[in-house]
Design an enzyme around this catalytic site. Structure first.
Site, PDB file in Angstrom:
ATOM      1  N   HIS A  11       0.638  -1.473  -0.101  1.00  0.00           N
ATOM      2  CA  HIS A  11      -0.082  -0.214   0.356  1.00  0.00           C
ATOM      3  C   HIS A  11       0.717   1.109   0.045  1.00  0.00           C
ATOM      4  O   HIS A  11       1.793   1.248   0.449  1.00  0.00           O
ATOM      5  CB  HIS A  11      -0.704  -0.037   1.228  1.00  0.00           C
ATOM      6  CG  HIS A  11      -0.183  -0.200   2.793  1.00  0.00           C
ATOM      7  ND1 HIS A  11      -0.039   0.628   3.155  1.00  0.00           N
ATOM      8  CD2 HIS A  11      -0.112  -0.926   3.835  1.00  0.00           C
ATOM      9  CE1 HIS A  11       0.734   0.811   4.709  1.00  0.00           C
ATOM     10  NE2 HIS A  11       0.280  -0.916   4.741  1.00  0.00           N
ATOM     11  N   GLY A 185       1.589  -1.260  15.977  1.00  0.00           N
ATOM     12  CA  GLY A 185       0.545  -1.092  14.547  1.00  0.00           C
ATOM     13  C   GLY A 185      -0.672  -2.182  14.860  1.00  0.00           C
ATOM     14  O   GLY A 185      -1.760  -1.029  14.844  1.00  0.00           O
ATOM     15  N   ARG A 426       0.421  14.519   4.870  1.00  0.00           N
ATOM     16  CA  ARG A 426      -0.213  15.392   4.962  1.00  0.00           C
ATOM     17  C   ARG A 426       0.357  17.161   4.226  1.00  0.00           C
ATOM     18  O   ARG A 426       1.215  17.363   3.873  1.00  0.00           O
ATOM     19  CB  ARG A 426       0.680  16.591   6.901  1.00  0.00           C
ATOM     20  CG  ARG A 426       0.821  14.936   7.775  1.00  0.00           C
ATOM     21  CD  ARG A 426      -0.429  15.362   8.745  1.00  0.00           C
ATOM     22  NE  ARG A 426      -1.115  14.371   9.757  1.00  0.00           N
ATOM     23  CZ  ARG A 426      -1.546  13.167  10.252  1.00  0.00           C
ATOM     24  NH1 ARG A 426      -2.445  13.119   9.369  1.00  0.00           N
ATOM     25  NH2 ARG A 426      -0.733  12.679  10.743  1.00  0.00           N
ATOM     26  N   ALA A 427      -1.183  17.797   4.025  1.00  0.00           N
ATOM     27  CA  ALA A 427      -1.138  19.289   3.467  1.00  0.00           C
ATOM     28  C   ALA A 427      -0.297  20.100   3.972  1.00  0.00           C
ATOM     29  O   ALA A 427      -0.569  19.920   5.775  1.00  0.00           O
ATOM     30  CB  ALA A 427      -2.501  19.321   3.194  1.00  0.00           C
ATOM     31  N   ARG A 457     -14.413  14.912  13.126  1.00  0.00           N
ATOM     32  CA  ARG A 457     -12.659  15.033  12.441  1.00  0.00           C
ATOM     33  C   ARG A 457     -11.568  16.749  13.012  1.00  0.00           C
ATOM     34  O   ARG A 457     -12.217  17.163  12.215  1.00  0.00           O
ATOM     35  CB  ARG A 457     -12.272  14.312  11.201  1.00  0.00           C
ATOM     36  CG  ARG A 457     -13.093  13.238  10.918  1.00  0.00           C
ATOM     37  CD  ARG A 457     -12.002  12.124  10.811  1.00  0.00           C
ATOM     38  NE  ARG A 457     -10.968  12.783   9.944  1.00  0.00           N
ATOM     39  CZ  ARG A 457     -11.112  11.760   8.406  1.00  0.00           C
ATOM     40  NH1 ARG A 457     -12.501  11.615   7.988  1.00  0.00           N
ATOM     41  NH2 ARG A 457     -10.269  12.560   7.709  1.00  0.00           N
ATOM     42  N   ARG A 526      -3.148  19.873  16.415  1.00  0.00           N
ATOM     43  CA  ARG A 526      -1.942  19.407  15.854  1.00  0.00           C
ATOM     44  C   ARG A 526      -0.975  20.444  14.648  1.00  0.00           C
ATOM     45  O   ARG A 526      -1.626  21.017  14.345  1.00  0.00           O
ATOM     46  CB  ARG A 526      -2.430  18.369  15.107  1.00  0.00           C
ATOM     47  CG  ARG A 526      -1.631  16.961  13.962  1.00  0.00           C
ATOM     48  CD  ARG A 526      -1.903  16.502  13.220  1.00  0.00           C
ATOM     49  NE  ARG A 526      -3.427  16.293  12.797  1.00  0.00           N
ATOM     50  CZ  ARG A 526      -3.845  16.621  11.835  1.00  0.00           C
ATOM     51  NH1 ARG A 526      -2.251  16.758  10.775  1.00  0.00           N
ATOM     52  NH2 ARG A 526      -4.930  16.484  11.072  1.00  0.00           N
ATOM     53  N   ASN A 556      -6.014  24.544   8.700  1.00  0.00           N
ATOM     54  CA  ASN A 556      -5.158  24.081   7.130  1.00  0.00           C
ATOM     55  C   ASN A 556      -5.082  22.476   7.000  1.00  0.00           C
ATOM     56  O   ASN A 556      -4.904  21.884   8.156  1.00  0.00           O
ATOM     57  CB  ASN A 556      -3.913  24.182   7.328  1.00  0.00           C
ATOM     58  CG  ASN A 556      -2.956  23.151   6.321  1.00  0.00           C
ATOM     59  OD1 ASN A 556      -3.672  22.622   5.126  1.00  0.00           O
ATOM     60  ND2 ASN A 556      -1.944  23.153   6.142  1.00  0.00           N
TER      61      ASN A 556
END
Length: 612
Positions: A11, A185, A426-427, A457, A526, A556
């Site tokens: 992936h 994980g 991430r943008a 979210r 964040r 953002n």
């Protein structure tokens, strides 16, 4: 020396190119194919990297794959033999793919490379690096440290699930490993599955859901599922899981332990129970990570820590490690997941296989802000948008910034595409949707009307690096949005007794600070610190917004809708703009207003992509 690193066929396929130890380009395949988490051979990402560098495949010194398929096959066989005859259905499903493709991956990769460049000597130039070594190399070699400990945590590589490596200069060596099936994980992914989110993509949703709940099940998890030692090492009780032998992550015994079956995302609502489950596994994850970090510091004496692997994207746990002061400095690879393995594989070949020296980055790090993907000239942007039917205004850069800042100050959602595309999930102000953090309705508006995703979210603040301490309790740079920090006390709003009594999603609509759109329900954020040297245009936009509002930060979020990869091209940006309720689009120097566009070009993006 020119080396291309590849991650593929599991992936998040990607390609990364380094030349004489410097990163030239890196990108995920999904951005070009528009298929989220695309696992295909990264043909388009390779083509971009080579085009950016100005040479072809035949001129490479090596192509390096990010893990070793034979070792993975060994793990599959040994796992089956350990649990046989249980798990035969899973084994039977996996074998044809392995025998047809993955076991002979060198030939498969060689055939793909030969198709692109028949003259490339793939039999001698195609190399393989172990999975956790690739992760560790991606974290250490571009870091700003001459020496560091490197902690890698993910689902599983070939055998390793958690590893400690030590780096010094251009050397890097793995010293300790925990092996499959004992995996932090996979434990987190099991709870991702149990709460109804998609494994390998929904883990960040589980992290975002956690602050809405109470960690009521921590002791249950510690008593039954994971035995955590004082040094952070652990073992999982496999009788509760199905990932070794079945086709799901958890089983009926797991359901019985918590008193409910796994949530069906298309049928069952999120309840306070799921929020408490999320809070509990997040707390356990933070416990394991902080214990591991303390033991690494004690045992190695290392003052610097690098993090990689999918678990390193858990920015809440990262923030806790930072605040506890276990290490002097922490650096996290922005593409910490499997995509970043492509970069690490290239670095491992350059420094370890070819024994080439390393120049430690003079600035913050060698990642160039993670702006490593494609970019477009002003002329090309205007031509491509016009061809797509866009009605636009091309302004000089200063006027463009002022126009965008004014729209943001008026409460509009702005699609923002500038410079090179980000590498990693991430943008970071290259491909972002932006908003006013002071707005108490911005989070809900962006989630439901622009992103078409779950209302709970959270969104991240992009703050001028020089202003970060005015808003957040953060004593470090966070350029890659990988650290969660508390909002400063003097920016918080005290809640009434009635508001404090609210539970779960009901908390969402209560403004908790002067910047409610980026303040999560636990008063955390964040944080992305924005620096003028790595992204001058984004920094200038936030400065212009601050000049109007006194607020040196913006909301953002990534420029995409639910289930879609982040936009790559001007055409991608225009389609997303026309398929959502974004009110202004800024691509390079071109400014587009929604009310000026041809209504016939409007798209229905709400149901265009699968659930992520």
């Amino acid at each position: 020396m020119r080396i291309l690193g590849l991650s593929a066929l599991y992936h998040d396929s990607a390609a990364a190119l380094i030349e004489d130890g410097e990163i030239i380009a890196a990108a995920q395949e999904e951005r070009f194919t528009r298929k989220k988490h695309d696992a295909a051979f990264p043909e388009h990402a390779i083509a971009f990297c080579l085009e950016r560098a100005g040479f072809g495949l035949a001129e490479l010194d090596a192509v390096v794959f990010y893990d070793k398929p034979f070792l993975k096959f060994e793990r599959l066989l040994e796992t089956y033999l350990s649990f046989a005859p249980k798990g035969f259905a899973s084994f039977r499903a996996a074998m044809p793919v392995w025998l047809k493709e993955k076991l002979f991956q060198k030939d498969l990769l060689g055939a793909e490379i030969k198709r692109l460049a028949p003259e490339f000597d793939w039999r001698n130039k195609l190399l393989f690096a172990e999975h956790h070594l690739s992760h560790a190399a991606s974290a250490f070699f571009p870091s700003p440290f001459e020496e560091a400990a490197v902690l890698t945590m993910d689902g599983v590589g070939e055998w390793a699930t958690t590893s400690l490596a030590l780096g010094a200069g251009h050397r890097l060596e793995i010293h300790k490993e925990l092996h499959f099936p004992h995996s932090l994980g996979l434990l987190y992914s099991a709870f991702t599955y149990y709460t109804g989110f998609r494994v390998n993509s929904g883990e960040y949703k589980l992290m975002g859901l956690a602050p809405y709940g109470e960690p009521k099940y921590v002791q249950t998890i510690l008593d039954h599922l994971i035995d955590v030692k004082e040094d952070g090492t652990f073992r999982l009780d496999q009788s509760y899981f199905d990932y070794c032998t079945g086709l799901t992550m958890t089983n009926r015994r797991f359901d019985a332990l918590f008193g409910q079956p796994a949530r069906r995302p298309d049928q069952d609502p999120l309840t306070p129970f799921h929020m408490d489950i999320a809070a509990s596994i997040q707390a356990v994850t933070e416990l394991v990570v902080t214990r591991l970090c303390r033991s690494i510091r004690r045992e190695t004496g290392a003052r610097n820590l690098c993090l990689a692997g999918g678990v390193a994207l858990n920015c809440v746990a990262n923030g806790k490690v930072l605040r506890e002061g276990i290490f002097d400095r922490i650096w996290i690879q922005p593409a910490a997941g499997d995509a970043g393995g492509a970069l690490g594989a290239a670095y491992a070949a350059y420094h370890l296989f070819h024994d080439r020296p390393r120049r430690v980055a003079a600035g913050r790090d060698a990642m160039r802000g993670s702006y490593l993907g494609p970019d477009y000239s002003p002329e090309e942007i205007e031509q491509r948008l016009t061809a797509a039917g866009a009605r636009l205004h091309r302004l000089d850069p200063a006027a463009m910034i002022e126009t965008a800042a004014q729209a943001l100050a008026e409460g509009k959602a702005v699609g923002w595409m500038q410079g090179r595309m980000e590498f990693g999930p991430r943008a970071l102000g290259g491909r972002s949707i932006l908003g006013d953090p002071r707005s108490p309705t911005m989070q809900k508006t962006l989630n439901l009307k622009v992103k078409y995703r779950e209302s709970f979210r959270p969104f991240a603040p992009s703050v001028l690096a020089e202003d970060a301490a005015d808003w957040f309790e953060l004593d470090a740079d966070s350029p890659y949005m990988l650290l969660v920090a508390p909002v400063r006390e003097d920016q918080r709003r005290a809640m009434t007794a009635e508001e404090q009594a609210l539970f779960g999603i009901d908390k969402l609509n209560v403004p908790r600070s002067t910047i409610p759109a980026v303040t999560h329900v636990d008063y955390s954020a964040r944080v992305q610190t924005v620096h003028a040297d790595t992204n001058p245009r984004y920094h200038a936009l936030i400065e212009a917004f601050k000049a109007r509002t006194g607020c040196g930060l913006l909301v953002n979020t990534s420029f995409n809708v639910r289930g879609e990869p982040i936009v790559c091209t001007p055409e991608d940006a225009f389609r997303c703009f026309m398929g959502s309720e974004i009110e202004m689009l800024v691509v390079g120097e071109c400014v587009l207003h929604k009310d000026e566009q041809d209504p016939a070009l409007k798209l229905d993006y709400k149901s265009a992509f699968d659930l992520d």
